[in-house]
Design a protein around this motif. Structure first.
Motif, short mmCIF file in Angstrom:
data_model
loop_
_atom_site.label_atom_id
_atom_site.label_comp_id
_atom_site.label_asym_id
_atom_site.label_seq_id
_atom_site.Cartn_x
_atom_site.Cartn_y
_atom_site.Cartn_z
N ASN A 1 2.70 6.87 -1.37
CA ASN A 1 1.65 6.02 -1.66
C ASN A 1 1.66 5.25 -3.19
OD1 ASN A 1 -0.83 5.19 -2.39
ND2 ASN A 1 -2.08 6.93 -1.91
N ASN B 1 1.05 -1.08 -0.05
CA ASN B 1 0.07 0.04 -0.02
C ASN B 1 0.93 1.38 0.04
OD1 ASN B 1 -2.34 1.25 0.08
ND2 ASN B 1 -2.59 1.32 2.34
N SER B 2 1.74 1.12 0.84
CA SER B 2 2.82 2.59 1.12
C SER B 2 4.09 2.13 1.69
CB SER B 2 2.27 3.32 1.88
OG SER B 2 2.30 2.82 3.19
#
Ligand code: HEM
Lengths: 396, 544
Positions: free
Chosen positions: B376, B353-354
């Motif tokens: 991100n 996701n990040s």
């Protein structure tokens, strides 16, 4: 929590012993004279003890349910035990319709064998994966095993019919087949005997082998006749396998299960052989004289009636409730999973049974052989499909 | 048609075996039900005239007769049984395990099961249940079912409707349960009748001849259940059409919103959150089992929102969305809306996701952070300005990095193995430095960099696997199954019992028939003749 589980297993054990005692009382009815027959004292004691045993098993079921938080029908041990309970329940119903003592002498030992067999599988309480967390699962499993239990009573009556009716004065194809059926019961006993023996001695041998490209270990509790394919023995001081299980045997513990099967068959054959040595005649021939009092018409009637009662219950549990559950859990009510297919095979088989009986007049011996065949399919579905043909249901 | 007139006056259709009214055997037709060879009459269909037993000339007759034979029907069932069993020897194609080396059936079966596997594959058994011959077998069973039922139901219905209480003595004597008593008083006869009524028999009388009947409706059980089966087969047939049955699958990442396939773009789904729970290892109840089997999943669920497009569709423009439903989808708890059903089917956790990076001096053994920034991964910025004056520019981003022929590239657009080429601009006017950073990779292309980037932290994200169904055939399956159950219960748990009382001179004949459960009928008769001199019926068909 622990004490509840303690009560639970004690109750199961008591039920087991009570069924055993009840069997002896049903056995005693054979020797009763005509006059005693009318009073049927042994039979009444037998059925009373059976009912007490059944209640004990209900207590087992409920306490285990409370302890685990889910209905105890979610692994092979729990499921087979429940099936044993269903057998006793079905026997009690049929007993009250037909009042036939001899049925108890055969039905209870089969229930005992089933429960003993079940106890050899892991008995600890396992958590439920998401797909099993559904009321429909309980409804499905309980109905289907009740249906199968009622259908099995048809086997019990059919077996008594065959032992009573088949001409034992000469050896024939029929006597041989009957012996094979009896031998298979010995194999179940063999499994329990040999597992208990080595459990008590604490035998264990660990193997390492490769499964789907990963290295896994498996723990043998019986000396390895067949080891895992290209496996390596890790535990020192243990015998090397006599041969490796063939490579196509799939499943995580296929080789170990195969080894257990070999042991059960061997032990069963030894037990059977010893019995033959002691009796000095075919097992069927030895039992036959005790069955003279049972009327073959009555046995035939019970056999077909159990199918008539059991077939709708099985259809409801094994096909309809099963589909509802599958629909809710997996979004498809029918998926040709091996367990589902074998439920369908069972259903087809009993449909054929009913049609042959109704429209082609297959009564008496033919119908009894069909009842044996139906039971073989049920047992195959309960045991072999779980252990051999992997599927969604594959518990153990 | 050659009608047959019986001595009782009733006119029977051609092919009748036992007169519909009085049951007297029709001489020339006795071979049809095999009565000529046996003492007892075959009562299966009350000796009614069945088409299949009457005509056998045209091709239609022959087809009809073929399918109305139970022998053929049983053979079809047995073949279907064997075929079904065969399909479980090796797994069907859809059950080839995901971790198999190759899921291509032409390779898998041979690799896994050797020569037998190859034969299995070549015979097409890996897709047995959708093979033309399996479907044909099931279809033949269906046809047989219909023809068989019509062949018997119509004449049986008529015969039972036209039966009269007064039966021919030949008919009575050749019933399985029969007795004859020389002297029976009127008083006793009245007793019998009231006992029959108490046992809930319907009693019909004709000149002193009695027919007591019970549970005739159970005779229709098989026909009712066969209708149920036919409905199920029709439902299965309809299910093969795309209109009646739609089946799609969609992966939705956490936080993502997509169009639901199979809805013509009308509906969208948003995955607000995905939750995975496992059983607590410390739970006393399950301790042992978890120690043996490892972690066990307890629940996985998607918190989902369903949107519907409203207003006119304008190409290129963002559609207007209206919220339809917000629900937690779990296994065993599907979400339903407007005829569609969404099931929680699976999940994957193989995407990032990040990622958070930190900068440190290359020659600092403690790697003390000079500043960090978070990317991100579905939407990286061009440049990240750090508090302490550093700025980092993303020169290249490979979400799913791999090397191919010496060139870096991205295998997919999903951040499964992210890698970056960063340009680091230190504060002041020091020269910018290039470095390449990925998972387990950190390359300083020139070898002269002063600063180094390291992965400080990361978050994974779940993708939820949802299956989307629309199935209009389900109600038909339910109706079919319900009718089937009603039919079997009707036919199995009730029986059609008949008792005939036939005055003969001073005495009386008693005969009984049932379609099953002779034990029950015998008990009934035992009860009815209690306290009278009427003789108990004898079972004329004992097995010995
Ligand atoms: C899998 C498919 C089938 C199922 C589950 C099924 C089910 C049944 C059941 C439960 C009965 C009642 C049996 C009894 O009362 O003992 C029955 C009767 C009957 N079935 Fe089927 N059946 C099937 C296929 C067929 C086929 C293919 C035929 C055609 C040859 C057929 C012909 C009959 C006939 C003639 C009866 C007897 C009716 C009577 O005598 O009153 N069935 N069936």
């Amino acid at each position: 929590m622990d004490s509840l589980l303690g009560i639970s297993s004690t109750m199961l054990y008591s039920a087991f012993i009570l069924y055993l005692i009840a069997t002896f009382f049903f056995g005693a009815t054979i020797k009763e004279s005509k006059k005693q027959d009318n009073k049927n004292v042994s039979g009444k004691i037998g059925i009373t003890i059976t009912i007490i045993g059944f209640l004990a098993q209900i207590v087992y079921f409920i306490t285990r349910w409370i302890a685990s938080g889910h209905a105890p029908v979610s692994n092979l041990f729990e499921f087979m035990t429940f099936f044993g309970m269903g057998l006793v329940f079905a026997f009690i119903i049929i007993y009250f319709i037909y009042k036939l003592n001899i049925l108890g002498l055969f039905a209870l030992p089969i229930a005992i064998i089933v429960i003993a067999y079940a106890s050899m599988f892991p008995t600890e309480i396992a958590p439920l994966v998401p797909s099993l967390q559904s009321h429909w699962l309980y409804i499905h499993v309980t109905t289907v095993s009740l249906g199968e239990a009622i259908l099995s009573i048809s086997f019990v009556a059919g077996l008594i019919y065959l032992i009573r009716q088949i001409d034992q004065t000469v050896r024939s194809k029929r006597t041989t087949w009957l012996e094979i059926v009896l031998l298979s019961l010995f194999i179940f006993i063999g499994f329990s005997v040999i597992s208990t023996a080595f459990n008590l001695s604490g035998y264990s041998a660990e193997f390492e082998y490769s499964f789907n490209g990963q290295t896994t270990t498996t723990d043998y509790h019986l000396p390895p006749i067949a080891g895992p394919n290209e496996g390596e023995l890790l535990t020192g001081d243990r015998m090397e396998p006599l041969f490796d299980a063939p490579g196509w045997m799939r499943g995580v513990d296929a080789a170990r299960k195969f080894n257990t099967l070999i042991w059960s068959v061997l032990t069963g054959i030894v037990l059977y052989g010893l019995t033959r040595l002691i009796l000095r005649k075919r097992v069927g021939a030895a039992i036959q004289p005790f069955l003279k009092k049972a009327k073959p018409d009555m046995l035939d009637e019970i056999s077909s009636r159990s199918v008539a009662i059991g077939f709708p219950v099985f259809t409801l549990g094994g096909l309809i409730f099963a589909s509802i559950w599958a629909q809710v859990a997996w979004d498809r009510f029918w998926g040709w999973d091996p367990k589902e297919v074998w439920a369908l095979v069972t259903w087809f088989f009993y449909a054929a049974f009913l049609h042959l009986r109704l429209s082609r007049g297959w009564h008496g011996e033919r119908s009894a052989w069909l009842a044996v065949g139906g039971f073989a399919i049920i047992m195959f579905n309960l045991i072999a499909v779980n252990l051999i043909l992997a599927g969604l249901h594959s518990y153990a | 048609m050659d009608k047959i007139k019986c001595e009782c006056g009733h006119v029977n259709p051609e092919g009748t075996v036992l007169c519909e009214a009085c049951g007297k055997p029709v001489e020339k037709n006795q071979h049809i039900d095999g009565n000529d060879k046996r003492k007892l009459l075959n009562m299966r269909y009350d000796g009614s005239a069945r088409r299949s037993q009457t005509y056998n000339k045209s091709i239609i007759d022959k087809t009809w007769n073929f399918f109305s034979s139970v022998k053929v029907g049983v053979w079809l069932i047995v073949l279907a049984l064997i075929a079904s069993g065969l399909g479980t020897i090796f797994p069907q194609e859809q059950y080839i395990p995901a971790e198999a080396a190759s899921r291509d059936p032409s390779i898998y079966y041979e690799a896994q099961y050797g020569i037998l596997g190859q034969i299995y594959y070549q015979l097409g058994f890996h897709n047995l249940y959708s093979s033309w011959w399996y479907l044909l077998l099931i279809a033949l069973i269906g046809i047989s079912l219909v023809i068989c039922s019509i062949d018997r139901f119509v004449p049986l219905y008529k015969a039972l409707k036209r039966q009269r209480p007064r039966r021919h003595t030949q008919f009575l004597k050749r019933q399985r349960l029969f007795s004859e008593t020389d002297h029976v008083t009127d008083d006793e006869k009245a007793k019998l009748i009231s006992a029959l009524k108490r046992k809930r028999y319907k009693v019909y009388e004709e000149n002193g001849h009695i027919l007591a009947e019970k549970g005739r409706f159970s005779r229709w059980g098989p026909y009712v259940n066969h209708i149920g089966l036919i409905l199920v087969l029709i439902a299965a047939l309809l299910r093969m059409t795309p209109f009646m049955y739609m089946d799609e699958y969609v992966w939705v990442r956490e936080g993502e919103q997509t169009v639901i396939p199979g809805t013509d773009g009308e509906y969208h789904i948003k995955n607000e959150k995905f939750i995975l729970e496992t059983y607590d290892e410390d739970d006393k109840r399950f301790e042992e089992a978890i120690a043996q089997e490892g972690m066990v999943e307890k629940n996985f669920q998607t918190n989902a929102v369903i949107y519907k497009e409203t207003g006119e569709k304008i190409a290129g423009a963002e559609p207007e969305l209206k919220k339809v439903k917000e629900e937690k989808i779990k296994m065993n708890h599907p979400l339903k809306f407007d005829g569609y059903t969404i099931y929680q089917s699976g999940y994957q956790q193989n995407e990032f996701n990040s990622m958070t990076f930190k900068i440190h001096k290359k020659n600092d053994p403690d790697e003390a952070s000079l500043g960090s920034f978070k990317i991100n991964l579905s939407n990286p910025k061009d440049t990240y300005k750090l508090n302490n004056g550093f700025s980092v520019t993303v020169s290249q981003y490979y979400p799913d990095y791999e090397m191919e022929e010496g060139e870096p590239r991205s295998k997919t657009n999903y951040p499964r193995n992210p890698a970056f080429v960063f340009s680091v601009n230190p504060p002041g006017n020091e020269e910018s430095e290039m470095s390449f950073v990925g998972i387990g990779k950190n390359v300083d292309a020139t070898g002269e960099n002063d600063y180094k980037l390291g992965i400080e932290n990361f978050e994974m994200r779940y993708a939820s696997g949802l299956s989307v169904k629309r199935d209009y055939t389900i109600p038909l399956f339910i109706i079919g199954a319900a009718i089937f159950m009603i039919g079997v219960i009707q036919g199995m748990y009730w029986q059609h019992r008949r008792i005939w009382l036939h005055p003969e001179n001073e005495g009386m004949m008693v005969a009984g028939h049932t379609n099953k459960n002779w034990f029950g009928l015998t008990k009934d008769i035992e009860h009815i003749i209690e306290d009278t001199n009427v003789k108990m019926v004898k079972d004329q068909q004992e097995i010995e």
